[in-house]
Design a protein around this motif. Sequence first.
Motif, PDB file in Angstrom:
ATOM      1  N   TYR A 102      14.908  -3.833  -5.552  1.00 53.10           N
ATOM      2  CA  TYR A 102      16.302  -4.030  -5.925  1.00 53.10           C
ATOM      3  C   TYR A 102      16.519  -3.635  -7.381  1.00 53.10           C
ATOM      4  O   TYR A 102      15.879  -4.196  -8.279  1.00 53.10           O
ATOM      5  CB  TYR A 102      16.692  -5.494  -5.730  1.00 53.10           C
ATOM      6  N   ARG A 103      17.423  -2.703  -7.624  1.00 48.62           N
ATOM      7  CA  ARG A 103      17.703  -2.301  -9.004  1.00 48.62           C
ATOM      8  C   ARG A 103      18.484  -3.410  -9.716  1.00 48.62           C
ATOM      9  O   ARG A 103      19.498  -3.900  -9.198  1.00 48.62           O
ATOM     10  CB  ARG A 103      18.526  -1.007  -9.000  1.00 48.62           C
ATOM     11  N   TYR A 109      20.742  -5.741  -3.770  1.00 47.23           N
ATOM     12  CA  TYR A 109      20.373  -7.045  -3.218  1.00 47.23           C
ATOM     13  C   TYR A 109      21.533  -7.690  -2.480  1.00 47.23           C
ATOM     14  O   TYR A 109      21.372  -8.244  -1.382  1.00 47.23           O
ATOM     15  CB  TYR A 109      19.876  -7.955  -4.351  1.00 47.23           C
ATOM     16  N   ASP A 321      11.039  -6.963  -4.902  1.00 46.03           N
ATOM     17  CA  ASP A 321      11.326  -6.142  -3.742  1.00 46.03           C
ATOM     18  C   ASP A 321      11.980  -7.002  -2.667  1.00 46.03           C
ATOM     19  O   ASP A 321      12.232  -8.193  -2.871  1.00 46.03           O
ATOM     20  CB  ASP A 321      10.057  -5.424  -3.237  1.00 46.03           C
TER      21      ASP A 321
END
Lengths: 371, 371, 371, 371
Positions: A102-103, A109, A321
């Motif tokens: 997830y950035r 997310y 992640d």
Amino acid sequence: MGNTFGKYFRISTWGESHGGGIGVVVDGCPSNIPLDAAADIQPALDRRKPGQSDISTPRKETDTATIVSGTYEGKTLGTPIAITVPNSDHRPQAYSEMKDKYRPSHADYTYQTKYGIRNHEGGGRSSARETIGRVAAGAIAAKALSAQSKIEVRAYVERIHDIAMPDFGTGEAPALPFPSLESVEQTAVRCPDPALAEQMIARIKEARSQGDSVGGVIVCRVKGLPVGLGEPVFDRLEADLGKAMLSLPATKGFEVGSGFAGTLLKGSEHNDVFENRDGQIRTRSNRSGGVQGGISNGEELYFRVGFKPTATILQSQETVDKDGTETELMGRGRHDPCVVPRAVPIVEAMTWLVLMDNWMAQQARSHQPEA
Amino acid sequence: MGNTFGKYFRISTWGESHGGGIGVVVDGCPSNIPLDAAADIQPALDRRKPGQSDISTPRKETDTATIVSGTYEGKTLGTPIAITVPNSDHRPQAYSEMKDKYRPSHADYTYQTKYGIRNHEGGGRSSARETIGRVAAGAIAAKALSAQSKIEVRAYVERIHDIAMPDFGTGEAPALPFPSLESVEQTAVRCPDPALAEQMIARIKEARSQGDSVGGVIVCRVKGLPVGLGEPVFDRLEADLGKAMLSLPATKGFEVGSGFAGTLLKGSEHNDVFENRDGQIRTRSNRSGGVQGGISNGEELYFRVGFKPTATILQSQETVDKDGTETELMGRGRHDPCVVPRAVPIVEAMTWLVLMDNWMAQQARSHQPEA
Amino acid sequence: MGNTFGKYFRISTWGESHGGGIGVVVDGCPSNIPLDAAADIQPALDRRKPGQSDISTPRKETDTATIVSGTYEGKTLGTPIAITVPNSDHRPQAYSEMKDKYRPSHADYTYQTKYGIRNHEGGGRSSARETIGRVAAGAIAAKALSAQSKIEVRAYVERIHDIAMPDFGTGEAPALPFPSLESVEQTAVRCPDPALAEQMIARIKEARSQGDSVGGVIVCRVKGLPVGLGEPVFDRLEADLGKAMLSLPATKGFEVGSGFAGTLLKGSEHNDVFENRDGQIRTRSNRSGGVQGGISNGEELYFRVGFKPTATILQSQETVDKDGTETELMGRGRHDPCVVPRAVPIVEAMTWLVLMDNWMAQQARSHQPEA
Amino acid sequence: MGNTFGKYFRISTWGESHGGGIGVVVDGCPSNIPLDAAADIQPALDRRKPGQSDISTPRKETDTATIVSGTYEGKTLGTPIAITVPNSDHRPQAYSEMKDKYRPSHADYTYQTKYGIRNHEGGGRSSARETIGRVAAGAIAAKALSAQSKIEVRAYVERIHDIAMPDFGTGEAPALPFPSLESVEQTAVRCPDPALAEQMIARIKEARSQGDSVGGVIVCRVKGLPVGLGEPVFDRLEADLGKAMLSLPATKGFEVGSGFAGTLLKGSEHNDVFENRDGQIRTRSNRSGGVQGGISNGEELYFRVGFKPTATILQSQETVDKDGTETELMGRGRHDPCVVPRAVPIVEAMTWLVLMDNWMAQQARSHQPEA
């Protein structure tokens, strides 16, 4: 749900950043408006598209709009106008790392959790590419409203990081005369003050060289508005505008007229007294920002929109992640170190959409006894 | 048009400040929710009503809510809930001067021009009295949503004029722990910091003694939100909240999370990195304000609303009358020198309405295979 | 949800048959329309109310409308018009048996199951008393539309049980000239043919004497419509009208123009050929019913609505109680042996609402270049 | 305006019969629903398309649907699903005569007058080709609703001209057991009674040989509906269905349950008494048609839709041109002598859309306390 905007001039956008394309359907446009994709829509898209200058992403997208329905022999039919823009310049492999990680400060997310699935390539629906449909529809609204009024809309960059034009933060109406489109477009940063624009550009390049990003503020000004647009109480003109702007990616704030600075004034300092100017009822100052009680008062409408720094930075960042395992993510790809200049035409598009919608609301109710 | 709010939990308000009363119709409320006017709605109205303290208007209004339909034996029927609040304490003669003269920075001129007619007594529909319907409906939304979730909403005054709590303007999430309702209600100004509250009250009294007024900022915080509320792209959670707040009288600005202060940070300073906290995906900081990509991310949601100083001041002001003749208007009547404390329950009500509407949107689409 | 009708001229109704009253909020009404409860709304309500004649229920309800907001000095303000009608003549004990037993072909069982709760007294929200709000709102729509057009709406009873006027079932436009309101109101059954009206009344009385009930058909005709009302494709004029009529209690069918009888004709028999009549484009016949492609064509609009026999009959009927136990229910109370005559003003009201809504839709989009 | 259908499962269609194509955008579809254009959407389009049999138009259109957005790896994303179908087999020269002449009982004149412009080729937006978007969207609704329920929808031709199945016109629920899709599809006319189907086909061929056309009636039946769908009062289930059906080209009537035939029964003959059948509350008869008080009651839902004879006939007809000059028009082109068989999948599609929308409305309000 959530992909339709407007009640009378109603647009529905669709499309992910990677996939079959991006598009919009416009319903409610008056008929018999001359409309040509190349002449009327493409210029607005060209102002929005990436790769325009050395301060934006080098990503190349042609973003060519096609009108698929709703016009005939160059005029609107009164039926839905469908516009499509194909996607191009895919590099899906550039996104493989984001499939599971997830950035930070992106929507990866939240989309994954809300829907239980997401198109991770390029941000999918949360990509700024989604705004293409808005810009195309805004160009149609501009064309239709300009056929009926003398309204002009002009947005420009007022602040990048902490480099601000002097109008910013005063609580007063802009002292800068309403700028021409040319004066805005003369620099890549879309600030009509050339000296400040140079500093802003330097600041953006500096951030990029650090693998970092910056944000800023856009001001949008509208002249030529008649008195009477805006539908109290829930659909006040500034409420519609605020919603429109806060629906844009990366926005964190909206203020109309004197805004937050105005909350530091006393009533006696803030009120706009009325006067008779050449036979017209006008206000001497314009801290109200052109809107009183949610209705345009004939003065210049102006508001500001704050954009956060781009979330994608070319640095290593901690994250997790999809299984919740802590990891690191190294930003890659070709991203704007500052989205604010490219957001200028998007802010204008949303403004045209709001104004056209309110124009139609007012017309719907207008009392016109039959002869 | 413009008097309905919400798509799923939908309210329609009606009523002018002087006339038969004020009311609201709530459509879409789930059935079988216990609902009692005195226990569930009146407390919220009492927090909003004038005459509560020595810093608000001495105008006395009982603002007693009656549920006229939609409940049976103390529970909601799933049918429209109609609530009425009669008007009282009329002093129409107090408004005779305003029949022809436009009060500066009020909605007199714009209503008159838009509609060609207005009820000039007490501002008619543009009066803050209109918010009674919102507060009553918000109390129902709070009841219905609390039956299904652990969501809590708390608004409080963060700044009056230039007296601000330290959380204000930092671009960071509030350091102050989520305050209790009691801590907010302990002072008339609804600031949970007693020392600052005292200064704020003094500032308001000072303004009143000068026949002047002040504005300020309310922060609203929401905890207990699940991940996933908000409908991209146009109905992002912050866009819905922004519209809700900017539809309130006297508001000039809205910001979510880091807001305008956040636009001064670089991406590397602003991003909220993800971490695994006790098995849950969380962000370490919360400059996003609990929303990413328009969808709640499980962190505390917070936003700020800026209110201008009250337009009615007890001083002589220049203005014009309806014929455009320049004249003077001496402010009279019993008005709040600062609307911000009384706006706290209104901000909370609008927040509950937005959250309940988004909750229902999410439920509508939830995929529940039949056993 | 489901208690709001119209997009531009939007009404929200509320209220159960027994409880605090019945009401409606009208949003979107143009301003400056003269509107008086006694003169403009009460006559329509009086046509709807029970106890008007010896063929309707002897239940007495005064059904007095009060305008609580939205007007000032006898004219509409452009703000929401709230109207309330108190309930009266309660005999809740008359309904005690229905608390647990489901009346056949009523909504008791479905409401109870859908909502898990219901107000069993008099049918609650499913009572025909709910239509009061529609009739009041329809009277406002009629007033507002009549100020702008020469439109006339006339409904009347065309069939009671199997006693039908000769126009019924032919597939042709009514041969009867557009009747006056007086000719409709001259008999209690609201059929403009006095001889047939007498037979219809006798049939209703016969059914009542048997503790039974009958149904029938209302035709509604509209003259003076301009060409161009109706919003294809989903909001065709006949689709909006169909929805409006099928939302009325006891309706089982709707047909426009030639209707089901028209499906027995061949294309060469059914088509309405165009002709030039005194310089105007007109159709020679009118099997289309005044609508082509969902848009009014300037001919008389006409449609029919079928009403089933009243479900409440004064006979013993088998049924079950809420636990599913089989039992019997003896119809009691004061009910109409035929709802059709009283439905005439309701059909007219819904027609005015649809027409006004479509009128405003057309006006919203009308292209009016600024001088 | 008018090109969007549904409140929760919302579709927006676009496209003219001749031009860039036809399409639909579906907003509100739940995520994670498997969806494949070829497997899930194309079969429904193939049932609708022209050229299927020797009783439909010989016009060949492949009508191939492409999903352009809203899915990822074969599953819905929860984002807007855009579907496009290109136009093909243009013969614009076939329409040159219609540029100036108005076809009787078509929408040429009303479109031209309403909008001041029209695409005369093939009827533009008023063409039955517009229903492609509905059918594609209906297939998605069917997929999504079938994932959550056991609902089945089956429409078939019950009458062509005066050749009717015995269930028609009785006022009773269909005696024919719920037919399989195969039994409907076994004949080109889509009547599940093979002997009657043969007569119907002969009647259609006879009309075609005369250059004429015929109409008829479709019945649509729904089984597996839970109790509780439908949103009184304006959005009763039958009102939503009625609007959906009356928005289809060539429809003249709609009836639910006993319909117009039921208005000939007395209350004692019409009422559906309740009984306890194997522990379930059921009605003994089903003249209500599965809906009571606007809410589904768990019985089979059934309704009928009447279609007029095709307006295009291969005969010379009187008409006028756009200047009002009287002239003649010779029908040419490749048209269906009867649209009813091809309308069967369209009726089903609209039914799925209404049911899914109401399903989501019910889910939105469902009270689900958090654990």
